[in-house]
Design a protein around this motif. Structure first.
Motif, PDB file in Angstrom:
ATOM      1  N   ALA A  52      -7.635  -2.431   5.715  1.00  0.00           N
ATOM      2  CA  ALA A  52      -7.445  -1.910   7.077  1.00  0.00           C
ATOM      3  C   ALA A  52      -8.665  -2.191   7.947  1.00  0.00           C
ATOM      4  O   ALA A  52      -9.793  -2.298   7.455  1.00  0.00           O
ATOM      5  N   GLN A  53      -8.394  -2.302   9.232  1.00  0.00           N
ATOM      6  CA  GLN A  53      -9.460  -2.392  10.235  1.00  0.00           C
ATOM      7  C   GLN A  53      -9.561  -1.031  10.918  1.00  0.00           C
ATOM      8  O   GLN A  53      -8.570  -0.526  11.450  1.00  0.00           O
TER       9      GLN A  53
ATOM     10  N   ASP B 242     -10.369   5.457  13.769  1.00  0.00           N
ATOM     11  CA  ASP B 242      -8.961   5.181  14.060  1.00  0.00           C
ATOM     12  C   ASP B 242      -8.490   3.941  13.313  1.00  0.00           C
ATOM     13  O   ASP B 242      -9.152   2.897  13.323  1.00  0.00           O
ATOM     14  N   LEU B 243      -7.331   4.061  12.693  1.00  0.00           N
ATOM     15  CA  LEU B 243      -6.730   2.944  11.982  1.00  0.00           C
ATOM     16  C   LEU B 243      -6.069   2.024  13.003  1.00  0.00           C
ATOM     17  O   LEU B 243      -5.110   2.403  13.664  1.00  0.00           O
ATOM     18  N   GLU B 244      -6.596   0.803  13.170  1.00  0.00           N
ATOM     19  CA  GLU B 244      -6.110  -0.100  14.206  1.00  0.00           C
ATOM     20  C   GLU B 244      -5.180  -1.189  13.678  1.00  0.00           C
ATOM     21  O   GLU B 244      -4.145  -1.462  14.276  1.00  0.00           O
ATOM     22  N   ARG B 245      -5.546  -1.807  12.571  1.00  0.00           N
ATOM     23  CA  ARG B 245      -4.740  -2.910  12.033  1.00  0.00           C
ATOM     24  C   ARG B 245      -4.742  -2.842  10.506  1.00  0.00           C
ATOM     25  O   ARG B 245      -5.665  -2.298   9.894  1.00  0.00           O
ATOM     26  N   VAL B 246      -3.704  -3.423   9.920  1.00  0.00           N
ATOM     27  CA  VAL B 246      -3.643  -3.545   8.461  1.00  0.00           C
ATOM     28  C   VAL B 246      -3.265  -4.980   8.106  1.00  0.00           C
ATOM     29  O   VAL B 246      -2.616  -5.671   8.887  1.00  0.00           O
ATOM     30  N   GLN B 247      -3.698  -5.392   6.940  1.00  0.00           N
ATOM     31  CA  GLN B 247      -3.351  -6.716   6.427  1.00  0.00           C
ATOM     32  C   GLN B 247      -2.941  -6.573   4.971  1.00  0.00           C
ATOM     33  O   GLN B 247      -3.572  -5.837   4.205  1.00  0.00           O
ATOM     34  N   LEU B 248      -1.881  -7.266   4.586  1.00  0.00           N
ATOM     35  CA  LEU B 248      -1.416  -7.241   3.207  1.00  0.00           C
ATOM     36  C   LEU B 248      -1.549  -8.622   2.579  1.00  0.00           C
ATOM     37  O   LEU B 248      -1.536  -9.638   3.285  1.00  0.00           O
TER      38      LEU B 248
ATOM     39  N   PRO C 109      -4.490 -16.936 -10.803  1.00  0.00           N
ATOM     40  CA  PRO C 109      -3.675 -16.144  -9.870  1.00  0.00           C
ATOM     41  C   PRO C 109      -3.525 -16.859  -8.524  1.00  0.00           C
ATOM     42  O   PRO C 109      -4.424 -17.568  -8.061  1.00  0.00           O
ATOM     43  N   VAL C 110      -2.379 -16.659  -7.917  1.00  0.00           N
ATOM     44  CA  VAL C 110      -2.095 -17.246  -6.601  1.00  0.00           C
ATOM     45  C   VAL C 110      -2.086 -16.124  -5.570  1.00  0.00           C
ATOM     46  O   VAL C 110      -1.406 -15.109  -5.746  1.00  0.00           O
ATOM     47  N   ARG C 111      -2.827 -16.304  -4.488  1.00  0.00           N
ATOM     48  CA  ARG C 111      -2.921 -15.281  -3.447  1.00  0.00           C
ATOM     49  C   ARG C 111      -2.187 -15.744  -2.193  1.00  0.00           C
ATOM     50  O   ARG C 111      -2.255 -16.906  -1.822  1.00  0.00           O
ATOM     51  N   ARG C 112      -1.518 -14.793  -1.558  1.00  0.00           N
ATOM     52  CA  ARG C 112      -0.850 -15.073  -0.291  1.00  0.00           C
ATOM     53  C   ARG C 112      -1.195 -13.959   0.680  1.00  0.00           C
ATOM     54  O   ARG C 112      -0.845 -12.785   0.462  1.00  0.00           O
ATOM     55  N   GLU C 113      -1.893 -14.292   1.748  1.00  0.00           N
ATOM     56  CA  GLU C 113      -2.301 -13.304   2.738  1.00  0.00           C
ATOM     57  C   GLU C 113      -1.386 -13.367   3.950  1.00  0.00           C
ATOM     58  O   GLU C 113      -1.085 -14.458   4.459  1.00  0.00           O
ATOM     59  N   LEU C 114      -0.972 -12.196   4.396  1.00  0.00           N
ATOM     60  CA  LEU C 114      -0.193 -12.112   5.626  1.00  0.00           C
ATOM     61  C   LEU C 114      -1.136 -11.952   6.809  1.00  0.00           C
ATOM     62  O   LEU C 114      -2.337 -11.696   6.641  1.00  0.00           O
ATOM     63  N   ALA C 115      -0.606 -12.085   8.002  1.00  0.00           N
ATOM     64  CA  ALA C 115      -1.405 -11.901   9.206  1.00  0.00           C
ATOM     65  C   ALA C 115      -1.762 -10.426   9.381  1.00  0.00           C
ATOM     66  O   ALA C 115      -1.128  -9.534   8.794  1.00  0.00           O
ATOM     67  N   TRP C 116      -2.791 -10.182  10.192  1.00  0.00           N
ATOM     68  CA  TRP C 116      -3.126  -8.798  10.530  1.00  0.00           C
ATOM     69  C   TRP C 116      -2.018  -8.223  11.409  1.00  0.00           C
ATOM     70  O   TRP C 116      -1.539  -8.891  12.326  1.00  0.00           O
TER      71      TRP C 116
END
Length: 230
Positions: free
Chosen positions: A99-100, A183-189, A209-216
């Motif tokens: 989280a941001q 304050d919680l502003e953004r999350v990324q998974l 392991p293979v990683r896949r990041e989603l956008a914020w």
């Protein structure tokens, strides 16, 4: 005497054979119970019918009402055969979130990655009655998102916004708006996928392991409101 004795015995038997009648339900009460039973039967029939049409081979009814069936079944009641042959899952997929957060002084920080799948695994490990949500909610939300987005995160259909919103709100609820100061502003998974280790007699390689990041994703006031109301 015989007549009197017989009469007495008869009278005594008659008294013993006449217990007090139990109080019966009133007509309104019987109507309420009957209506309740009918409602339960109808709900059960609708649910079983929807699930049957979802898992049954494609047919005229399921094609004609595909949208209604999908709205009812997905994502909470989705059924699949991934646990069984011929294509059982052979990978461990861990969904993680960070989280941001904006502090009261305006400073923005990014939290470390939190492994949500590991939390679920720990919660159900050695638990004889594990939570259904802990077992399936996050996993199904991730699969739901992947089904409606391509590798670049672009939407593939009308259910794409719902899939993103569903996953985002799970992430917000799990990262916790009060977990970090500010304050919680953004999350990324992201997902970390690794192959299941082979048995000792199999010398196959598991690979890295293979990683896949989603956008914020921006966290809206509505997201926080829904999460806090639960």
């Amino acid at each position: 005497m015989d007549t009197d004795d017989g009469r007495e015995r008869k009278d005594g038997a008659g008294e013993r054979a006449a217990p007090a009648a139990p109080a019966g339900l009133s007509r309104p009460a019987r109507c309420v119970i009957a209506l309740g039973a009918l409602a339960v039967a109808l709900v059960t029939a609708v649910h079983l019918g929807m699930m049957f049409l979802h898992v049954a081979p494609s047919n005229t009814v399921s094609k004609q009402h595909a949208s209604t069936i999908a709205d009812y079944v997905l994502p909470e009641f989705e059924q699949n055969w991934k646990f069984f042959a011929p294509n059982p899952l052979q990978q461990n997929i861990h969904v993680q979130v960070r989280a941001q957060v904006r502090a009261p002084d305006g400073k923005v920080t990014v939290t470390p990655w939190t492994d949500l799948s590991a939390q679920d695994g720990a919660a159900i490990h050695h638990n004889p009655l594990p939570s259904h949500a802990r077992q399936n909610q996050l996993r199904r939300a991730w699969d739901f998102y992947l089904s409606w987005h391509d590798e670049q995160g672009r939407p593939l259909g009308k259910r794409s916004p719902l899939a993103e919103e569903y996953l985002r709100r799970i992430a917000v609820s799990r990262i916790g708006p009060d977990r970090h100061a500010g304050d919680l502003e953004r999350v990324q998974l992201r997902s970390v996928t690794s192959n299941v280790a082979p048995p000792p007699w199999n010398k196959g390689q598991t690979g890295d392991p293979v990683r896949r990041e989603l956008a914020w994703w921006q966290v809206s006031a509505e997201d926080l409101k829904v999460v806090r109301s639960r």
